[in-house]
Design a protein around this motif. Structure first.
Motif, mmCIF file in Angstrom:
data_model
loop_
_atom_site.group_PDB
_atom_site.id
_atom_site.type_symbol
_atom_site.label_atom_id
_atom_site.label_comp_id
_atom_site.label_asym_id
_atom_site.label_seq_id
_atom_site.Cartn_x
_atom_site.Cartn_y
_atom_site.Cartn_z
ATOM 1 N N GLY A 105 0.804 -1.212 0.000
ATOM 2 C CA GLY A 105 0.000 0.000 0.000
ATOM 3 C C GLY A 105 0.830 1.251 0.000
ATOM 4 N N ALA A 106 1.976 1.190 -0.694
ATOM 5 C CA ALA A 106 2.867 2.346 -0.704
ATOM 6 C C ALA A 106 2.279 3.524 -1.468
ATOM 7 N N GLY A 107 1.370 3.212 -2.406
ATOM 8 C CA GLY A 107 0.747 4.299 -3.170
ATOM 9 C C GLY A 107 1.565 4.708 -4.381
ATOM 10 N N VAL A 108 2.845 4.851 -4.245
ATOM 11 C CA VAL A 108 3.730 5.222 -5.351
ATOM 12 C C VAL A 108 4.608 4.035 -5.695
ATOM 13 N N PHE A 109 4.641 3.700 -7.000
ATOM 14 C CA PHE A 109 5.438 2.551 -7.423
ATOM 15 C C PHE A 109 6.906 2.931 -7.515
ATOM 16 N N PRO A 110 7.752 2.210 -6.826
ATOM 17 C CA PRO A 110 9.192 2.452 -6.965
ATOM 18 C C PRO A 110 9.657 1.982 -8.338
ATOM 19 N N PRO A 111 10.788 2.441 -8.804
ATOM 20 C CA PRO A 111 11.287 2.039 -10.130
ATOM 21 C C PRO A 111 11.463 0.517 -10.229
ATOM 22 N N GLN A 174 11.078 4.286 -27.563
ATOM 23 C CA GLN A 174 12.365 4.965 -27.463
ATOM 24 C C GLN A 174 12.223 6.487 -27.515
ATOM 25 N N HIS A 175 11.124 6.984 -28.095
ATOM 26 C CA HIS A 175 10.918 8.424 -28.191
ATOM 27 C C HIS A 175 10.029 8.958 -27.068
ATOM 28 N N GLN A 176 9.619 8.092 -26.161
ATOM 29 C CA GLN A 176 8.770 8.527 -25.047
ATOM 30 C C GLN A 176 9.623 8.786 -23.792
ATOM 31 N N SER A 177 10.642 9.578 -23.983
ATOM 32 C CA SER A 177 11.558 9.847 -22.863
ATOM 33 C C SER A 177 10.891 10.641 -21.742
ATOM 34 N N GLN A 178 9.808 11.365 -22.078
ATOM 35 C CA GLN A 178 9.127 12.171 -21.062
ATOM 36 C C GLN A 178 8.203 11.326 -20.184
ATOM 37 N N MET A 179 7.864 10.131 -20.639
ATOM 38 C CA MET A 179 6.975 9.276 -19.865
ATOM 39 C C MET A 179 7.729 8.691 -18.670
ATOM 40 N N PRO A 180 7.118 8.687 -17.482
ATOM 41 C CA PRO A 180 7.781 8.087 -16.319
ATOM 42 C C PRO A 180 8.180 6.636 -16.586
ATOM 43 N N GLN A 181 9.310 6.242 -16.041
ATOM 44 C CA GLN A 181 9.845 4.895 -16.283
ATOM 45 C C GLN A 181 8.847 3.819 -15.894
ATOM 46 N N ILE A 182 8.141 3.997 -14.806
ATOM 47 C CA ILE A 182 7.216 2.976 -14.343
ATOM 48 C C ILE A 182 6.016 2.858 -15.280
ATOM 49 N N ASP A 183 5.575 3.979 -15.863
ATOM 50 C CA ASP A 183 4.461 3.943 -16.814
ATOM 51 C C ASP A 183 4.865 3.229 -18.100
ATOM 52 N N ARG A 184 6.099 3.451 -18.493
ATOM 53 C CA ARG A 184 6.594 2.746 -19.686
ATOM 54 C C ARG A 184 6.646 1.248 -19.431
ATOM 55 N N ALA A 185 6.990 0.864 -18.215
ATOM 56 C CA ALA A 185 7.030 -0.563 -17.871
ATOM 57 C C ALA A 185 5.636 -1.177 -17.939
ATOM 58 N N PHE A 186 4.633 -0.452 -17.421
ATOM 59 C CA PHE A 186 3.256 -0.954 -17.493
ATOM 60 C C PHE A 186 2.827 -1.171 -18.944
ATOM 61 N N ALA A 187 3.181 -0.246 -19.815
ATOM 62 C CA ALA A 187 2.814 -0.359 -21.230
ATOM 63 C C ALA A 187 3.607 -1.470 -21.921
ATOM 64 N N TYR A 188 4.885 -1.554 -21.595
ATOM 65 C CA TYR A 188 5.751 -2.550 -22.240
ATOM 66 C C TYR A 188 5.321 -3.971 -21.887
ATOM 67 N N PHE A 189 4.969 -4.190 -20.626
ATOM 68 C CA PHE A 189 4.615 -5.544 -20.193
ATOM 69 C C PHE A 189 3.120 -5.834 -20.305
ATOM 70 N N GLY A 190 2.336 -4.851 -20.698
ATOM 71 C CA GLY A 190 0.909 -5.090 -20.876
ATOM 72 C C GLY A 190 0.193 -5.401 -19.580
ATOM 73 N N VAL A 191 0.522 -4.670 -18.520
ATOM 74 C CA VAL A 191 -0.068 -4.880 -17.193
ATOM 75 C C VAL A 191 -0.978 -3.692 -16.871
ATOM 76 N N GLN A 192 -2.113 -3.987 -16.290
ATOM 77 C CA GLN A 192 -3.079 -2.935 -15.985
ATOM 78 C C GLN A 192 -2.617 -2.070 -14.821
ATOM 79 N N LYS A 193 -2.813 -0.760 -15.002
ATOM 80 C CA LYS A 193 -2.532 0.214 -13.943
ATOM 81 C C LYS A 193 -3.777 1.067 -13.765
ATOM 82 N N GLY A 194 -4.467 0.865 -12.669
ATOM 83 C CA GLY A 194 -5.729 1.564 -12.462
ATOM 84 C C GLY A 194 -6.738 1.121 -13.498
ATOM 85 N N ASN A 195 -7.257 2.072 -14.248
ATOM 86 C CA ASN A 195 -8.209 1.755 -15.315
ATOM 87 C C ASN A 195 -7.556 1.670 -16.690
ATOM 88 N N VAL A 196 -6.241 1.747 -16.710
ATOM 89 C CA VAL A 196 -5.517 1.751 -17.991
ATOM 90 C C VAL A 196 -4.852 0.397 -18.229
#
Length: 287
Positions: A105-111, A174-196
């Motif tokens: 329940g940390a609320g914020v995902f560590p890298p 590779q061009h989404q350098s502005q996206m947080p690293q953890i969000d890129r991981a969610f997209a790369y691995f196809g794992v749900q984050k909240g409603n996304v």
């Protein structure tokens, strides 16, 4: 003088024994029998030539199919299988990471540290069109081989398209350098984050692996049918089946590279092996 023809005339023209036994008839019949025999010899020679050409075309189609299958096996061994295994291991670790954070329940995902495999995928040009020419135009196949040729062509085409799609996704990552690293991981691995939930990369990678397996399987099945057809031709010609090319897949089988046949049960059930008809004369004989 052909005794069978004499008996034919005797059975259909009763009362003409005198004519049949006359010198005139003997000469005429001799000329007819000679012409008939020459025609039969010419027809047999033509059929044998056609069989030789078809066997040659069948052997060519076998080797082209093997080349296609071998290239797909090499791509699977060198690139796709290591990529899929590494991706699945990292994805499992990421899911565990997400579950751990959620329980705390940390609320914020560590890298989460991982190495994304972004190398470009492609397949070299495959001689599918040349193979289709041999199967469709130069050999008289019916049933399953024709369907296998279609399925093989579709598998190769969709595989190339899926690889192009993945390559574009990698460029986007590779061009989404502005996206947080953890969000890129969610997209790369196809794992749900909240409603996304973004499974685009996940499904594309699995599609590539499945389509490569499809190409391998359909090429292998086509080879099996072509070898069987070649064996029938060789036997018919009386030259022995050693004249038919028979590729060896034992190395690929031992390396675990051949697809699981259970995945293709429905297709194999729908398309039973059919007999191949080599000549129109053979077809007419069956009517």
């Amino acid at each position: 003088m052909d005794q069978a023809l004499i008996e034919f005339f005797q059975s259909h023209f009763e009362g003409l024994e005198g004519v049949i036994n006359s010198n005139f008839f003997s000469a005429a019949f001799g000329a007819f029998a000679g012409a008939f025999g020459a025609q039969r010899i010419a027809e047999r020679a033509k059929r044998r030539e056609e069989n030789v050409l078809e066997l040659r075309s069948t052997n060519t189609a076998i080797m082209i199919s093997f080349d296609i299958c071998n290239i797909l096996l090499s791509v699977k061994k060198q690139h796709l299988r290591p990529m899929k295994v590494g991706y699945e291991n990292d994805r499992a670790a990421f899911i565990k990471h997400v579950d751990t954070v959620s329980r705390i329940g940390a609320g914020v995902f560590p890298p989460f540290f991982y190495t994304a495999d972004m190398k470009t995928l492609f397949i070299p040009p495959l001689p599918v069109e040349r193979l289709a020419k041999e199967v469709y135009e130069k050999a008289s196949h019916v049933g399953r081989p024709l369907s296998l040729m279609t399925m093989l062509g579709q598998s190769v085409e969709t595989l190339a398209a899926s690889m192009d799609s993945r390559n574009r996704l990698c460029e986007e990552f590779q061009h989404q350098s502005q996206m947080p690293q953890i969000d890129r991981a969610f997209a790369y691995f196809g794992v749900q984050k909240g409603n996304v939930l973004n499974e685009t990369y996940l499904t594309t990678l699995y599609a590539i692996f499945d389509q490569a397996d499809d190409g391998i399987m359909f090429a292998k099945l086509l080879i099996d049918d072509l070898v069987e057809h070649g064996n029938k031709l060789a036997t018919k010609m009386g030259i022995g089946t050693s004249s038919v090319n028979k590729p060896d897949f034992s190395i690929a089988v031992n390396a675990g590279l051949m697809p699981d046949a259970a995945r293709y049960t429905d297709w194999l059930t729908a398309f039973k092996k059919g007999s191949s008809i080599t000549h129109w004369a053979d077809l007419a004989a069956q009517l």
